[in-house]
Design a protein around this motif. Structure first.
Motif, PDB file in Angstrom:
ATOM      1  N   ILE A   1       0.766  -1.108   0.035  1.00 61.46           N
ATOM      2  CA  ILE A   1      -0.594   0.203   0.531  1.00 61.46           C
ATOM      3  C   ILE A   1       1.287   1.299  -0.503  1.00 61.46           C
ATOM      4  O   ILE A   1       0.469   2.552  -0.312  1.00 61.46           O
ATOM      5  N   ALA A   2       2.458   1.415   0.357  1.00 62.64           N
ATOM      6  CA  ALA A   2       3.232   2.664   0.856  1.00 62.64           C
ATOM      7  C   ALA A   2       3.673   2.451  -0.331  1.00 62.64           C
ATOM      8  O   ALA A   2       3.592   4.052  -1.310  1.00 62.64           O
ATOM      9  N   PHE A   3       3.250   1.255  -1.442  1.00 63.89           N
ATOM     10  CA  PHE A   3       3.765   1.389  -2.898  1.00 63.89           C
ATOM     11  C   PHE A   3       2.659   2.568  -3.494  1.00 63.89           C
ATOM     12  O   PHE A   3       2.680   3.058  -5.381  1.00 63.89           O
ATOM     13  N   VAL A   4       1.677   2.528  -3.633  1.00 60.49           N
ATOM     14  CA  VAL A   4       0.296   3.598  -3.870  1.00 60.49           C
ATOM     15  C   VAL A   4      -0.210   4.734  -3.710  1.00 60.49           C
ATOM     16  O   VAL A   4      -1.492   4.827  -3.114  1.00 60.49           O
ATOM     17  N   ASN A   5       0.802   5.454  -2.580  1.00 60.96           N
ATOM     18  CA  ASN A   5       0.082   6.173  -1.876  1.00 60.96           C
ATOM     19  C   ASN A   5      -0.215   7.573  -2.268  1.00 60.96           C
ATOM     20  O   ASN A   5       0.204   7.865  -3.526  1.00 60.96           O
ATOM     21  N   ALA A   6      -1.458   8.064  -2.139  1.00 57.59           N
ATOM     22  CA  ALA A   6      -2.076   8.989  -2.719  1.00 57.59           C
ATOM     23  C   ALA A   6      -1.478  10.050  -2.816  1.00 57.59           C
ATOM     24  O   ALA A   6      -1.792  10.981  -3.354  1.00 57.59           O
ATOM     25  N   ALA A   7      -1.245  10.893  -1.943  1.00 55.27           N
ATOM     26  CA  ALA A   7       0.100  11.267  -1.696  1.00 55.27           C
ATOM     27  C   ALA A   7      -0.975  13.014  -1.585  1.00 55.27           C
ATOM     28  O   ALA A   7      -0.243  13.848  -1.845  1.00 55.27           O
ATOM     29  N   THR A   8      -2.472  13.233  -1.263  1.00 51.12           N
ATOM     30  CA  THR A   8      -2.700  14.442  -1.209  1.00 51.12           C
ATOM     31  C   THR A   8      -3.413  13.927   0.078  1.00 51.12           C
ATOM     32  O   THR A   8      -3.828  12.732   0.681  1.00 51.12           O
ATOM     33  N   PRO A   9      -3.822  15.319   0.967  1.00 54.17           N
ATOM     34  CA  PRO A   9      -4.760  15.096   1.624  1.00 54.17           C
ATOM     35  C   PRO A   9      -6.107  14.369   1.523  1.00 54.17           C
ATOM     36  O   PRO A   9      -6.001  14.358   0.160  1.00 54.17           O
ATOM     37  N   GLY A  10      -6.333  13.164   2.113  1.00 53.34           N
ATOM     38  CA  GLY A  10      -7.275  11.985   1.875  1.00 53.34           C
ATOM     39  C   GLY A  10      -7.047  10.785   1.422  1.00 53.34           C
ATOM     40  O   GLY A  10      -7.314  10.502   1.510  1.00 53.34           O
ATOM     41  N   ALA A  11      -6.025  11.445   0.889  1.00 52.01           N
ATOM     42  CA  ALA A  11      -5.466   9.652   1.734  1.00 52.01           C
ATOM     43  C   ALA A  11      -5.104   8.529   1.468  1.00 52.01           C
ATOM     44  O   ALA A  11      -5.300   7.645   1.551  1.00 52.01           O
ATOM     45  N   SER A  12      -5.495   8.500   3.507  1.00 48.25           N
ATOM     46  CA  SER A  12      -5.827   8.248   4.339  1.00 48.25           C
ATOM     47  C   SER A  12      -6.773   6.976   4.349  1.00 48.25           C
ATOM     48  O   SER A  12      -7.071   5.757   4.459  1.00 48.25           O
ATOM     49  N   LEU A  13      -8.299   7.399   3.702  1.00 47.21           N
ATOM     50  CA  LEU A  13      -9.202   6.421   3.256  1.00 47.21           C
ATOM     51  C   LEU A  13      -8.891   5.792   1.938  1.00 47.21           C
ATOM     52  O   LEU A  13      -9.541   4.308   2.425  1.00 47.21           O
ATOM     53  N   VAL A  14      -8.354   6.201   1.154  1.00 43.58           N
ATOM     54  CA  VAL A  14      -8.191   5.529   0.669  1.00 43.58           C
ATOM     55  C   VAL A  14      -7.335   4.199   0.792  1.00 43.58           C
ATOM     56  O   VAL A  14      -7.087   2.951  -0.093  1.00 43.58           O
ATOM     57  N   SER A  15      -6.614   4.474   1.039  1.00 41.47           N
ATOM     58  CA  SER A  15      -5.568   3.052   2.031  1.00 41.47           C
ATOM     59  C   SER A  15      -5.959   2.518   2.851  1.00 41.47           C
ATOM     60  O   SER A  15      -5.881   1.128   2.897  1.00 41.47           O
TER      61      SER A  15
END
Length: 416
Positions: A343-357
């Protein structure tokens, strides 16, 4: 004359960001829910920054890859990917180890947080590992740019950059597309710098609204969880600040000072992508890392090297399991480590990324979906905890690839 120049310079943006962050927490706690009315100002600030980031990353990678020979690129890229994999795996292992030994979710089994947790499973589509890997490859670069799909953008940018590199090699270094990307990258950097001047206002509005909405009712019971996660980040930072200065033959204390600006920017904006221009500038001009290494590895590291995410997700997984009475044996813990590393290799890198992860991790580990309703709402405090390590980890990786000979020690020793 020097004192006069220093006076004209004024307070550094780093200090203003810290002041706005502290003020936002205080005001959010005192005023409470009504601060939600100013969140739109913070949202506007993040949108102003984010509107340039996808194209900026695209042009920056094309600029860096297109300007290198294939031999040089393969050396930097391969070494960088190896460092990304090793450090992310170490970070995930730290998160799993702390989650098992310190039990951040113990004592919350019968709390009101667990009892009242809910999550609308239809709000976010569940993604399998196969879907995630397929999603790395876009079928339309315009759509990828529009959606901010960083990995799709990077794959296209690397491919386009490679073609430009071969083209320039056979056309005496001439390529109009390369020149255009270089100029667009420089112009967008100026826009980002201009928007960052209003960052303290945007951060104050965003954070005060988040704190006012969450309040201490939910933050206090999860205090142990936050402490465990912060401890994991501190351990990973300690490893970096021991290994990297020794290997690169630089002072760890000077290195801390030189990384302060990017660290504070990452902490306040909770976005690796937004912090990227600051990190690239300081990596070159304050630390002295070789320019071609910075230009390749730091943009690649935004989605592909997220040590903070690896620790965050591992601690989340163990905390959720303990909150809901789910036992993880050795095999399950190995699965947690693998999934959190991926999952760390597909980080969204923007606010709101936690929900995606979380939406990828929770169903993959067969944990209760209601947990997303708890941890998905903690975007700002968890983002502020993990983003500095995400950003600084990219710079540490670039230093490890550069080695002592790839760092300009004159720049490192003489700049502030």
């Amino acid at each position: 004359m020097a004192a006069e120049t220093k006076k004209k310079k004024g307070i550094d943006i780093t200090v203003w960001l810290l002041i706005s962050m502290i003020a936002a927490v205080v005001v959010g706690l005192v005023v409470g829910e009504p601060m939600k009315n100013v969140q739109f100002i913070g949202d506007i600030f993040f949108r102003l920054i984010q509107m340039t980031i996808p194209i900026f990353i695209l042009c920056t990678i094309v600029k860096s890859v297109g300007g290198l020979t294939p031999q040089t690129l393969s050396g930097i890229g391969l070494k960088g990917i190896i460092v990304f994999i090793v450090t992310t795996g170490i970070a995930a292992a730290i998160g799993v180890s702390l989650g098992v030994t310190l039990q951040p979710g113990s004592g919350l089994e019968n709390s009101s947080i667990v009892a009242n947790a809910s999550f609308d499973g239809e709000a976010t589509a569940m993604m399998s590992i196969q879907d995630t890997i397929t999603g790395f490859f876009g079928n339309n670069i315009v759509a990828s740019l529009s959606n901010g799909s960083m990995i799709q953008i990077i794959i296209f940018a690397v491919a386009f950059g490679l073609v430009i590199s071969f083209w320039r090699h056979s056309h005496d270094g001439e390529c109009m597309a390369y020149d255009l990307c270089c100029e667009v990258s420089d112009l967008l950097l100026n826009i980002i710098r201009a928007v960052m001047k209003i960052a303290p206002i945007g951060i104050f509005c965003y954070v005060s609204a988040m704190i006012g909405t969450l309040g201490m009712d939910i933050l206090l019971p999860l205090g142990k969880y936050f402490l465990v996660m912060l401890l994991g980040m501190a351990i990973m930072f300690a490893i970096y600040f021991i290994v990297v200065p020794i290997y690169c033959r630089v002072s760890p204390f000077k290195l801390m000072k030189k990384m302060l600006r990017m660290t504070v920017t990452a902490f306040t904006t909770i976005s690796s992508a937004i912090t990227l221009p600051t990190a690239m500038e300081d990596a070159k001009n304050r630390i002295g890392i070789r320019e071609d290494i910075v230009d390749v590895l730091l943009p690649l590291g935004v989605p592909l090297n997220s040590n903070g995410v690896a620790i965050h997700m591992a601690v989340d997984a163990l905390c959720i399991a303990q909150m809901y009475g789910v036992h993880f044996g050795p095999n399950e813990l190995l699965t947690v480590w693998v999934i959190c590393t991926m999952i760390a290799f597909v980080n969204a890198a923007t606010p709101g990324a936690s929900l995606v992860s979380l939406t990828m991790m929770v169903p993959a580990l067969n944990l209760p979906m209601a947990a997303i309703g708890i941890f998905g709402g903690l975007e700002y405090p968890t983002g502020a905890s993990r983003t500095p390590l995400n950003v600084d980890g990219d710079v540490f990786a670039a230093m490890l690839v550069a080695g002592p000979d790839g760092i300009d020690h004159e720049i490192f020793d003489t700049t502030d």
